[in-house]
Design a protein around this motif. Structure first.
Motif, mmCIF file in Angstrom:
data_model
loop_
_atom_site.group_PDB
_atom_site.id
_atom_site.type_symbol
_atom_site.label_atom_id
_atom_site.label_comp_id
_atom_site.label_asym_id
_atom_site.label_seq_id
_atom_site.Cartn_x
_atom_site.Cartn_y
_atom_site.Cartn_z
ATOM 1 N N LYS A 281 6.519 -11.463 0.345
ATOM 2 C CA LYS A 281 5.623 -12.967 1.269
ATOM 3 C C LYS A 281 4.826 -12.139 1.883
ATOM 4 C CE LYS A 281 9.080 -15.761 2.578
ATOM 5 N NZ LYS A 281 9.691 -17.161 4.193
ATOM 6 N N LEU A 282 4.827 -10.547 2.614
ATOM 7 C CA LEU A 282 3.878 -10.228 3.574
ATOM 8 C C LEU A 282 3.222 -9.044 2.624
ATOM 9 C CD1 LEU A 282 5.953 -7.993 5.963
ATOM 10 C CD2 LEU A 282 3.816 -9.469 6.323
ATOM 11 N N ALA A 283 3.374 -9.011 1.296
ATOM 12 C CA ALA A 283 2.707 -8.447 -0.103
ATOM 13 C C ALA A 283 1.640 -9.327 -0.999
ATOM 14 C CB ALA A 283 4.005 -7.800 -1.457
ATOM 15 N N ALA A 284 1.737 -10.576 -0.872
ATOM 16 C CA ALA A 284 0.996 -11.467 -1.049
ATOM 17 C C ALA A 284 0.001 -11.742 -0.077
ATOM 18 C CB ALA A 284 1.703 -12.771 -1.743
ATOM 19 N N GLY A 285 -0.044 -10.975 0.941
ATOM 20 C CA GLY A 285 -0.826 -11.329 1.866
ATOM 21 C C GLY A 285 -1.089 -12.433 3.086
ATOM 22 N N VAL A 286 0.354 -13.005 2.804
ATOM 23 C CA VAL A 286 1.337 -13.925 3.881
ATOM 24 C C VAL A 286 1.509 -13.089 5.096
ATOM 25 C CG1 VAL A 286 2.281 -15.470 4.730
ATOM 26 C CG2 VAL A 286 1.820 -15.553 1.902
ATOM 27 N N LEU A 287 0.891 -13.560 6.334
ATOM 28 C CA LEU A 287 1.210 -12.500 7.820
ATOM 29 C C LEU A 287 1.853 -13.810 8.668
ATOM 30 C CD1 LEU A 287 -0.259 -9.702 8.157
ATOM 31 C CD2 LEU A 287 -1.624 -10.491 6.230
ATOM 32 N N ALA A 340 10.413 -0.007 -8.756
ATOM 33 C CA ALA A 340 9.992 -1.823 -7.672
ATOM 34 C C ALA A 340 10.259 -2.032 -6.061
ATOM 35 C CB ALA A 340 11.246 -1.811 -8.803
ATOM 36 N N GLY A 341 11.056 -0.937 -5.507
ATOM 37 C CA GLY A 341 10.834 -1.132 -4.030
ATOM 38 C C GLY A 341 9.783 -0.331 -3.429
ATOM 39 N N ASP A 342 9.529 0.211 -3.992
ATOM 40 C CA ASP A 342 8.217 1.735 -3.787
ATOM 41 C C ASP A 342 6.906 0.885 -3.988
ATOM 42 O OD1 ASP A 342 10.363 3.250 -2.742
ATOM 43 O OD2 ASP A 342 10.036 4.960 -4.650
ATOM 44 N N LEU A 343 7.365 0.312 -4.491
ATOM 45 C CA LEU A 343 5.752 -0.024 -5.058
ATOM 46 C C LEU A 343 5.152 -1.750 -4.616
ATOM 47 C CD1 LEU A 343 5.642 -0.361 -9.154
ATOM 48 C CD2 LEU A 343 4.881 1.260 -7.815
ATOM 49 N N LEU A 344 6.849 -2.156 -4.509
ATOM 50 C CA LEU A 344 6.554 -3.740 -3.853
ATOM 51 C C LEU A 344 5.882 -2.848 -2.125
ATOM 52 C CD1 LEU A 344 6.738 -6.634 -2.850
ATOM 53 C CD2 LEU A 344 10.019 -6.081 -2.300
ATOM 54 N N CYS A 345 6.961 -2.489 -1.795
ATOM 55 C CA CYS A 345 6.194 -1.419 0.370
ATOM 56 C C CYS A 345 5.256 -0.900 -0.072
ATOM 57 C CB CYS A 345 7.516 -0.255 0.690
ATOM 58 S SG CYS A 345 9.443 -1.370 0.943
ATOM 59 N N ALA A 346 4.387 -0.275 -0.973
ATOM 60 C CA ALA A 346 3.344 0.015 -1.156
ATOM 61 C C ALA A 346 2.199 -0.822 -1.295
ATOM 62 C CB ALA A 346 3.061 0.573 -2.584
ATOM 63 N N ARG A 347 2.613 -2.277 -1.523
ATOM 64 C CA ARG A 347 1.898 -3.586 -2.005
ATOM 65 C C ARG A 347 2.001 -3.969 -0.052
ATOM 66 N NH1 ARG A 347 1.384 -7.036 -7.240
ATOM 67 N NH2 ARG A 347 1.226 -5.553 -8.216
ATOM 68 N N VAL A 348 2.887 -3.632 0.291
ATOM 69 C CA VAL A 348 3.003 -4.676 1.850
ATOM 70 C C VAL A 348 2.109 -3.371 2.520
ATOM 71 C CG1 VAL A 348 4.107 -4.618 3.580
ATOM 72 C CG2 VAL A 348 5.158 -5.590 1.529
ATOM 73 N N ARG A 349 2.410 -2.222 2.522
ATOM 74 C CA ARG A 349 1.570 -1.307 3.213
ATOM 75 C C ARG A 349 -0.115 -0.991 3.524
ATOM 76 N NH1 ARG A 349 -0.865 3.979 2.836
ATOM 77 N NH2 ARG A 349 -0.498 5.391 4.821
ATOM 78 N N GLN A 350 -0.138 -1.590 1.746
ATOM 79 C CA GLN A 350 -2.243 -1.926 1.382
ATOM 80 C C GLN A 350 -2.478 -3.152 2.586
ATOM 81 O OE1 GLN A 350 -3.662 -3.350 -2.171
ATOM 82 N NE2 GLN A 350 -3.955 -1.246 -2.541
ATOM 83 N N VAL A 351 -1.638 -4.369 2.269
ATOM 84 C CA VAL A 351 -2.159 -5.622 2.976
ATOM 85 C C VAL A 351 -2.033 -5.599 4.410
ATOM 86 C CG1 VAL A 351 -1.425 -7.870 4.020
ATOM 87 C CG2 VAL A 351 -0.561 -7.323 1.527
ATOM 88 N N LEU A 352 -1.140 -4.359 4.974
ATOM 89 C CA LEU A 352 -1.234 -4.182 6.712
ATOM 90 C C LEU A 352 -2.031 -3.521 7.011
ATOM 91 C CD1 LEU A 352 2.248 -3.819 7.496
ATOM 92 C CD2 LEU A 352 1.583 -6.416 7.452
ATOM 93 N N LEU A 353 -2.776 -2.759 5.796
ATOM 94 C CA LEU A 353 -3.945 -1.094 6.797
ATOM 95 C C LEU A 353 -5.389 -2.757 6.214
ATOM 96 C CD1 LEU A 353 -3.125 1.796 4.589
ATOM 97 C CD2 LEU A 353 -2.917 1.210 7.136
#
Length: 383
Positions: A281-287, A340-353
Motif C-alpha cells: 500500500k505504501l509503495a503505491a503512495g497511500v500514506l 522482489a522484497g528488496d525492490l518493494l522496500c526500495a519503492r516504499v523508501r522512495q515514497v517516504l522520502l
C-alpha cells in the motif's frame, strides 16, 4: 533503479473514526474471547460446575479475567459443555463488538486438541491467509492461545478434547468486513496477535501516534522507528537493539501522520518496519492505510515481480493473488522473495522520502509474518 513515482495520497479517516475523537478504551479480540469461552467450557466439562468467570493468558504473558455470559453442561453429565463470552471491543468501531463467542466442547478418543469452526466462523476458500484452504478462519495466535488455555485444564498428551468455536450472527457481521473479498465465506474471522484491541482506526489513535513522535523528539532522540503492530515492533527492536524504547512507535494505519510529525520535529531518520501488505500500500503512495480507504495494488506487485526476474506466468499469478501475503508466498515459492522484497522496500523508501520532502533519511525493512526474520530491506539494513 528508478521507479515511476506514484501520486502520494493520505486519505481522510472513515466517518466512524472521526465521530469518536475521544475513543481511548481498549478491548479484547475475537481470539481472546474465543479462548476464554473455550477454557470456561472445558473447565465445566472437567469439573461439572458451570463457570461464571475465567482467566486466560495473553501472548505477552499478562493474565486477564473474563466474565462468562453463559455456561451449560450437556445431559448426561460429562458428555459436553458450552460457554459464551461476549466480545467487548472497547472504543474501537469494530463490527464484532457484542458478538457472542461460543465454545462447544466434548471429549474425543485421540489425545490432543481438535479445533474446529462452527456457524458464524468463516471458512477459508483462497490461499494467501496463512491458513489451510477449507479450514476455519481461526488465525495462528488464537489457535495457540486456545491450545494453551485448554492445556491449563487438562493434559492434552493424555486426553483428547474437541473444541468448536461459533459466533451466532457471524455471517451477517462478516458482510461489513473484507472477508468475502479475501475468500473467507460464511462468517467472521477469529483474529488477534496480542489479545487486545487498541483503537487503531480511531482519530484518537492517530493523535496518539503524533504524540508519541513528539515525546520521542522532546527527549533528544533523532531516529524514529515506525512499526505497524506488535509483531513488527518486536522485529524492529531486534534490528535496532541500541535504541531506547521511546523511539519505537506503533503507527497502525497512520504512517503519513508519523512522518509528518517526524519532519516537523526535526528528526533525522525514519526507519519503517512492516509486512508485505502494508508495504504494498505504501509503495503505491497511500500514506493512510485503513482498510476502508485503501487496498493492495496487485498490479504494482506484478511489476515488482517482473523487475525481480519473475517470468510472465509468475507475474500473472501475482497480479491475480488474493492478498499481499499471497503474493509474498508466491515470491517465496519461486525463490524471488529476497529480490522482489528488496525492490518493494526500495519503492516504499522512495515514497517516504518524497512525502518527507527528503528532510529525513529513510530505511525500510520487510519482516516475515511471524515478525521473527528480516527478509528484505532498503537503506542501511541488509537482509
Amino acid at each position: 533503479m528508478t521507479y515511476p513515482e506514484p501520486e502520494l495520497r493520505e486519505p481522510d479517516l472513515p466517518r466512524t473514526a472521526k465521530v469518536r475523537p475521544t475513543a481511548l478504551r481498549t478491548g479484547w479480540t475475537t481470539g481472546a474471547c474465543a479462548t476464554a469461552a473455550a477454557k470456561a467450557a472445558v473447565t465445566a466439562l472437567v469439573t461439572g460446575v458451570p463457570q461464571r468467570q475465567v482467566e486466560i493468558g495473553l501472548p505477552a504473558g499478562r493474565r486477564v479475567a473474563f466474565p462468562v455470559a453463559r455456561c451449560d453442561l450437556a445431559d448426561p453429565p460429562g458428555a459436553g459443555a458450552e460457554a459464551v463470552v461476549v466480545k467487548d471491543a472497547g472504543d474501537d468501531p469494530d463490527v464484532t463488538h457484542g458478538a457472542h463467542l461460543t465454545a462447544t466442547v466434548g471429549w474425543r478418543d485421540a489425545p490432543g486438541l481438535d479445533l474446529a469452526g462452527g456457524p458464524g466462523v468463516g471458512t477459508v476458500t483462497k490461499p494467501g491467509l496463512g491458513l489451510a484452504v477449507g479450514g476455519p478462519a481461526i488465525n495462528e495466535t488464537p489457535r495457540r492461545m486456545i491450545g494453551q488455555a485448554v492445556a491449563e485444564v487438562v493434559d492434552l498428551a493424555e486426553v483428547g478434547v474437541r473444541v468448536v468455536i461459533s459466533v451466532p450472527g457471524g455471517e451477517v457481521m462478516a458482510r461489513k468486513t473484507t472477508n468475502r473479498r479475501l475468500g473467507i465465506l460464511g462468517g467472521i474471522s477469529i483474529l488477534g496477535t496480542t489479545g487486545i484491541v487498541r483503537p487503531f482506526s480511531t482519530a484518537s489513535w492517530r493523535a496518539s501516534v503524533v504524540q508519541a513522535v513528539h515525546v520521542m523528539a522532546a527527549q533528544g532522540e533523532r531516529t524514529v522507528v515506525l512499526c505497524t503492530g506488535g509483531r513488527t515492533e518486536r522485529a524492529a527492536r531486534a534490528l535496532l537493539p541500541d535504541l531506547p524504547e521511546v523511539c519505537f512507535v506503533e503507527v497502525g494505519d497512520f504512517t503519513g501522520a508519523a512522518v509528518t510529525a517526524a519532519v516537523g520535529d526535526g528528526l533525522t531518520r525514519v526507519a519503517f518496519v512492516g509486512m508485505a501488505g502494508k508495504l504494498a500500500k505504501l509503495a503505491a503512495g497511500v500514506l493512510m492505510t485503513h482498510y476502508t480507504r485503501s487496498k493492495v495494488d496487485l498490479s504494482l506487485l506484478g511489476a515488482v515481480t517482473a523487475d525481480a526476474g519473475g517470468d510472465p506466468a509468475l507475474v500473472a499469478e501475482v497480479v491475480a493473488a488474493n492478498t499481499g501475503r499471497h503474493a509474498y508466498e508466491l515470491w517465496a515459492d519461486a525463490g524471488l522473495l529476497r529480490p522482489a522484497g528488496d525492490l518493494l522496500c526500495a519503492r516504499v523508501r522512495q515514497v517516504l522520502l518524497r512525502f518527507a520532502g527528503h528532510a529525513v533519511d529513510v530505511d525500510v525493512a520487510m519482516v516475515d509474518f511471524a515478525g521473527e526474520h528480516l527478509v528484505a530491506s532498503a537503506g542501511r539494513w541488509s537482509a
